[in-house]
Design an enzyme around this catalytic site. Structure first.
Site, PDB file in Angstrom:
ATOM      1  N   ASN A 210       0.855  -1.203   0.000  1.00 56.94           N
ATOM      2  CA  ASN A 210       0.000   0.000   0.000  1.00 56.94           C
ATOM      3  C   ASN A 210       0.883   1.243   0.000  1.00 56.94           C
ATOM      4  O   ASN A 210       2.106   1.146  -0.010  1.00 56.94           O
ATOM      5  CB  ASN A 210      -0.941  -0.027   1.218  1.00 56.94           C
ATOM      6  CG  ASN A 210      -0.170  -0.089   2.510  1.00 56.94           C
ATOM      7  OD1 ASN A 210       0.574   0.818   2.851  1.00 56.94           O
ATOM      8  ND2 ASN A 210      -0.310  -1.196   3.233  1.00 56.94           N
ATOM      9  N   ILE A 307      -1.704  -7.466  14.529  1.00 57.27           N
ATOM     10  CA  ILE A 307      -0.585  -7.228  15.448  1.00 57.27           C
ATOM     11  C   ILE A 307      -1.043  -6.465  16.696  1.00 57.27           C
ATOM     12  O   ILE A 307      -0.785  -6.885  17.831  1.00 57.27           O
ATOM     13  CB  ILE A 307       0.541  -6.460  14.724  1.00 57.27           C
ATOM     14  CG1 ILE A 307       0.984  -7.250  13.485  1.00 57.27           C
ATOM     15  CG2 ILE A 307       1.713  -6.192  15.659  1.00 57.27           C
ATOM     16  CD1 ILE A 307       1.777  -6.449  12.485  1.00 57.27           C
TER      17      ILE A 307
HETATM   18  O1  C5P Z   1      -8.284  -3.004  11.100  1.00 65.23           O
HETATM   19  P1  C5P Z   1      -7.477  -1.885  10.562  1.00 65.23           P
HETATM   20  O2  C5P Z   1      -6.390  -2.316   9.632  1.00 65.23           O
HETATM   21  O3  C5P Z   1      -8.277  -0.764   9.997  1.00 65.23           O
HETATM   22  O4  C5P Z   1      -6.806  -1.282  11.887  1.00 65.23           O
HETATM   23  C1  C5P Z   1      -5.797  -0.354  11.826  1.00 65.23           C
HETATM   24  C2  C5P Z   1      -4.950  -0.458  13.056  1.00 65.23           C
HETATM   25  O5  C5P Z   1      -4.638  -1.802  13.335  1.00 65.23           O
HETATM   26  C3  C5P Z   1      -3.616   0.213  12.855  1.00 65.23           C
HETATM   27  O6  C5P Z   1      -3.189   0.672  14.108  1.00 65.23           O
HETATM   28  C4  C5P Z   1      -2.746  -0.913  12.335  1.00 65.23           C
HETATM   29  O7  C5P Z   1      -1.378  -0.668  12.563  1.00 65.23           O
HETATM   30  C5  C5P Z   1      -3.258  -2.076  13.142  1.00 65.23           C
HETATM   31  N1  C5P Z   1      -3.163  -3.376  12.462  1.00 65.23           N
HETATM   32  C6  C5P Z   1      -2.287  -4.333  12.936  1.00 65.23           C
HETATM   33  N2  C5P Z   1      -2.213  -5.553  12.340  1.00 65.23           N
HETATM   34  C7  C5P Z   1      -2.973  -5.854  11.272  1.00 65.23           C
HETATM   35  C8  C5P Z   1      -3.878  -4.881  10.784  1.00 65.23           C
HETATM   36  C9  C5P Z   1      -3.935  -3.646  11.383  1.00 65.23           C
HETATM   37  O8  C5P Z   1      -1.562  -4.083  13.905  1.00 65.23           O
HETATM   38  N3  C5P Z   1      -2.888  -7.038  10.722  1.00 65.23           N
END
Ligand code: C5P
Length: 402
Positions: A210, A307
């Site tokens: 991205n 994460i």
């Molecule tokens: O669910 P979404 O991707 O919208 O959430 C965004 C938040 O979750 C951000 O803080 C991103 O760093 C974290 N995130 C994560 N691991 C993932 C997806 C998102 O830590 N696999």
């Protein structure tokens, strides 16, 4: 790395004999890595020429509030947003009075009014003017508003008087300016920050990713280190240099970022997930480059581990902060989306922004965010990412239990 590396200092010069020392201040600030832009009042140009200041700073000097050419190049509001710190040296008695009264009739005063960055002034004037009750009253007012007062020093003055009112030495002013960044609010804390995009391999030469630049996460890591934290930055592939005093762990995929985050999480008091982690990865990574043959290609994807949720679920969990990059404005329910994420992922704070606005977020140097807690929210309007990072770190530091 020098203490002001990458820092943007707006140097305001007002009218007084000490203005000749401002040239030296530019040099001393540059010695410690700062990028300096100069704003001069009309009176200052009587003491030292704008050309001198332009040649030394390497940037055009800003003089007029109402100048269409200057506004087209870098307008006064942009200039106010650009500055990490505004330093006015020398600050005359007249300028100090204007600042106290909130006047904005000239460029420098208007900038000081418009800016949300820290402001420091180095007074310089005749000892009688300095000792005058009006000046002392103004200085107390400014101190009360959190404005930093550097000096003045005591000694013999250009007018022949002896006493307080000489501008502090350029070297001391540069050092005090560098100290403004060292807040110490996270001293003794271990902080982990994820940043940048992740890359999910399709085959040996292709990947899914991205547009995240990593700028926000790197600015947060720099601000956390300046706040005295032991800072670990877990970064996806970006083209940024690791900030000073930060341990940077380079990763590529979401799984690698997850492994690194959980391996480091022990003893961590603050976790900030600013990375734009890929939600899915290809089920199969082809060992050979996929050949172009059929008219269409289907890649089956599987969900990546979350994460920030995993960190928030740890037994001794750190204060956990997530980001929400949404294509929704405040009116369209940005806060609602953010609060949903806060609850779903069991976070303490979500920092939300509208990534459909091209002037902020992802690849931009600026950002405007909504900071969402369980019961309240605060909007932080558009500002450069390093100032925003410092504001966020200050806010978060105040929320972390000792
Ligand atoms: O669910 P979404 O991707 O919208 O959430 C965004 C938040 O979750 C951000 O803080 C991103 O760093 C974290 N995130 C994560 N691991 C993932 C997806 C998102 O830590 N696999």
């Amino acid at each position: 790395m020098p203490p002001l590396a990458n820092k943007r200092i707006l140097l305001g010069v007002t009218g007084g004999i000490a203005a000749y020392k401002s040239a030296e201040i530019i040099r001393r600030l540059q010695d410690v890595g700062a990028n300096v832009r100069v704003v001069m009042t009309h009176a200052a140009t009587q003491f030292i020429t704008p050309l001198t200041m332009q040649a030394l700073s390497g940037n055009p000097v800003h003089l007029e509030l109402l100048d269409t050419d200057a506004e087209a190049a870098m307008g006064h509001i942009e200039l106010a947003r650009w500055a990490d710190v505004i330093l006015v040296a020398p600050a005359s008695a007249d300028f100090i009075a204007k600042l106290t009264n909130g006047e904005g009739g000239d460029l420098l005063s208007a900038l000081c009014l418009a800016s949300r960055s820290p402001l420091a002034i180095a007074p310089a004037m005749n000892q009688g003017m300095w000792r005058n009750a009006s000046t002392q009253h103004n200085i107390e007012q400014l101190r009360g508003r959190g404005i930093n007062i550097f000096g003045p020093a005591e000694g013999s003055q250009a007018c022949g008087d002896v006493g307080p009112g000489r501008m502090s030495e350029p070297e001391d002013i540069a050092e005090l300016t560098a100290d403004l960044f060292e807040t110490g609010t996270l001293a003794g804390k271990k902080v982990i920050i994820t940043a940048g995009p992740t890359r999910e391999a399709i085959d040996p030469v292709r990947y899914i990713s991205n547009h995240s630049s990593g700028k926000m996460g790197y600015a947060l890591a720099e601000a956390a280190a300046e706040a005295g934290a032991e800072t670990i930055l877990i970064s996806g592939p970006v083209s940024l240099t690791s900030p000073d005093r930060v341990k940077t762990i380079a990763v590529t995929s979401a799984q690698e970022m997850y492994d690194a985050a959980l391996a480091e999480a022990d003893g961590c008091q603050l976790f900030i997930a600013s990375a734009a982690v890929a939600d899915y990865r290809p089920v199969q990574v082809s060992e050979q480059k996929i050949k172009k043959a059929a008219d269409s290609l289907t890649i089956e994807m599987v969900k990546n581990p979350d994460i920030v949720s995993a960190v928030a679920a740890l037994q001794n969990r750190p204060f956990t902060v997530g980001f929400a990059a949404e294509t929704a404005t405040v009116e369209q329910g940005l806060e609602l989306h953010a609060r949903g994420k806060l609850e779903r992922k069991n976070l303490d704070l979500v920092i939300a922004n509208d990534v459909s606005d091209r002037t902020i977020g992802f690849n931009s140097d600026d950002n405007a965010v909504l900071v969402v807690e369980m019961k309240s929210s605060e909007a932080i309007p558009k500002i450069n990412k390093s100032i925003l990072a410092r504001q966020l770190i200050a806010k978060i530091a105040a929320m972390i239990p000792n």
